[in-house]
Motif scaffolding. Structure first.
Motif, PDB file in Angstrom:
ATOM      1  N   GLY A  45      -5.586 -32.377  -1.802  1.00 15.82           N
ATOM      2  CA  GLY A  45      -6.371 -31.180  -1.505  1.00 15.82           C
ATOM      3  C   GLY A  45      -6.746 -30.390  -2.738  1.00 15.82           C
ATOM      4  O   GLY A  45      -6.755 -29.164  -2.716  1.00 15.82           O
ATOM      5  N   ILE A  46      -7.073 -31.116  -3.818  1.00 14.19           N
ATOM      6  CA  ILE A  46      -7.453 -30.462  -5.078  1.00 14.19           C
ATOM      7  C   ILE A  46      -8.819 -30.986  -5.495  1.00 14.19           C
ATOM      8  O   ILE A  46      -9.057 -32.202  -5.476  1.00 14.19           O
ATOM      9  CB  ILE A  46      -6.407 -30.759  -6.177  1.00 14.19           C
ATOM     10  CG1 ILE A  46      -5.038 -30.239  -5.746  1.00 14.19           C
ATOM     11  CG2 ILE A  46      -6.829 -30.162  -7.508  1.00 14.19           C
ATOM     12  CD1 ILE A  46      -3.896 -30.674  -6.637  1.00 14.19           C
ATOM     13  N   GLY A  50      -9.377 -28.776 -10.303  1.00 19.12           N
ATOM     14  CA  GLY A  50      -7.961 -28.476 -10.110  1.00 19.12           C
ATOM     15  C   GLY A  50      -7.713 -27.338  -9.141  1.00 19.12           C
ATOM     16  O   GLY A  50      -6.592 -26.851  -9.019  1.00 19.12           O
ATOM     17  N   GLU A  51      -8.760 -26.916  -8.440  1.00 18.98           N
ATOM     18  CA  GLU A  51      -8.636 -25.819  -7.480  1.00 18.98           C
ATOM     19  C   GLU A  51      -8.331 -26.373  -6.087  1.00 18.98           C
ATOM     20  O   GLU A  51      -8.848 -27.429  -5.700  1.00 18.98           O
ATOM     21  CB  GLU A  51      -9.948 -25.016  -7.417  1.00 18.98           C
ATOM     22  CG  GLU A  51     -10.330 -24.356  -8.726  1.00 18.98           C
ATOM     23  CD  GLU A  51      -9.361 -23.256  -9.124  1.00 18.98           C
ATOM     24  OE1 GLU A  51      -8.904 -22.513  -8.240  1.00 18.98           O
ATOM     25  OE2 GLU A  51      -9.038 -23.178 -10.324  1.00 18.98           O
ATOM     26  N   PRO A  52      -7.500 -25.669  -5.313  1.00 18.50           N
ATOM     27  CA  PRO A  52      -7.199 -26.137  -3.953  1.00 18.50           C
ATOM     28  C   PRO A  52      -8.448 -26.092  -3.060  1.00 18.50           C
ATOM     29  O   PRO A  52      -9.232 -25.146  -3.123  1.00 18.50           O
ATOM     30  CB  PRO A  52      -6.143 -25.163  -3.443  1.00 18.50           C
ATOM     31  CG  PRO A  52      -5.851 -24.205  -4.533  1.00 18.50           C
ATOM     32  CD  PRO A  52      -6.779 -24.460  -5.668  1.00 18.50           C
ATOM     33  N   THR A  53      -8.608 -27.130  -2.261  1.00 14.24           N
ATOM     34  CA  THR A  53      -9.748 -27.187  -1.336  1.00 14.24           C
ATOM     35  C   THR A  53      -9.340 -26.767   0.069  1.00 14.24           C
ATOM     36  O   THR A  53     -10.193 -26.548   0.914  1.00 14.24           O
ATOM     37  CB  THR A  53     -10.319 -28.620  -1.249  1.00 14.24           C
ATOM     38  OG1 THR A  53      -9.313 -29.485  -0.728  1.00 14.24           O
ATOM     39  CG2 THR A  53     -10.793 -29.107  -2.596  1.00 14.24           C
ATOM     40  N   GLY A  54      -8.036 -26.692   0.309  1.00 14.87           N
ATOM     41  CA  GLY A  54      -7.555 -26.329   1.633  1.00 14.87           C
ATOM     42  C   GLY A  54      -7.374 -27.527   2.552  1.00 14.87           C
ATOM     43  O   GLY A  54      -6.868 -27.402   3.644  1.00 14.87           O
ATOM     44  N   ILE A  55      -7.806 -28.699   2.111  1.00 14.07           N
ATOM     45  CA  ILE A  55      -7.669 -29.896   2.931  1.00 14.07           C
ATOM     46  C   ILE A  55      -6.669 -30.833   2.261  1.00 14.07           C
ATOM     47  O   ILE A  55      -6.999 -31.568   1.351  1.00 14.07           O
ATOM     48  CB  ILE A  55      -9.025 -30.618   3.100  1.00 14.07           C
ATOM     49  CG1 ILE A  55     -10.049 -29.688   3.701  1.00 14.07           C
ATOM     50  CG2 ILE A  55      -8.845 -31.864   3.954  1.00 14.07           C
ATOM     51  CD1 ILE A  55     -11.459 -30.253   3.685  1.00 14.07           C
TER      52      ILE A  55
END
Length: 186
Positions: A45-46, A50-55
């Motif tokens: 989910g990155i 490197g940011e979280p995508t929430g999935i």
């Protein structure tokens, strides 16, 4: 290329090395390594920054034993284990199938009687069938203390029958029809 690697990794049951995967997709090793890194991040989910995508997927791509393989995430392991054991049981060995047939047709029956019919020790096979929930302990014989076994509802469900009376008669399947049997044998 990520989807091609993903397709291969979904059907393998052993970790796959990068060189083997590169050969399978016909691409350079460095490109395959980069694609694997992309898949690992995607499943975690990155995004590319490197940011979280929430999935975050219920599975992960893990490097083990010199190769890559898709695994269930640890937090879902118990659920998947229960599902696999109850909904998708593994195949039974020939010995287990034979023992299960003896129990189904002759129940209630003791281990000693099963061993006598099969002419082999059946202790471990009966334990396996018990652990899979296909047979159960019905009662202990009052005189000898021997445990009598029978089949469970799970077995009936797996066989797709409503009751033991729906099992096929066994005598037509044997050489000579029903010779050597006392009474009706199923």
């Amino acid at each position: 290329m990520e989807r091609r690697l993903e397709a291969i990794l979904m059907v393998t049951d052993e970790p796959q090395g990068v060189i083997h995967l590169a050969t399978a997709v016909g691409r350079p090793v460095a490109e395959v390594k980069a694609a694997i890194d992309t898949l690992v991040a995607d499943y975690d989910g990155i995004d590319a920054n490197g940011e979280p995508t929430g999935i975050r997927r219920g599975f992960e791509l893990r490097e083990v034993g010199g190769g890559w393989r898709i695994y269930v995430r640890p937090e879902h392991d118990e659920l998947v284990t229960d599902f696999v054991l109850t909904q998708n049981p593994t195949r039974l060995s020939q010995a287990a199938l034979e023992t299960l047939a003896v129990i189904a047709y002759k129940q209630p029956i003791t281990r000693g009687a099963i061993a006598s019919i099969r002419a082999v020790n059946v202790d471990s096979v009966v334990r396996t069938l018990l652990s899979r929930g296909l047979v159960t302990e019905l009662f202990a014989d009052a005189e000898t203390g021997a445990i009598n076994y029978g089949t469970t509802e799970l077995l009936l469900t797996q066989l797709g029958v409503n009751g033991l009376d729906e099992l096929p008669h066994i005598s037509p399947l044997l050489e000579g029809g029903n010779e050597g049997f006392d009474g009706d044998i199923r």
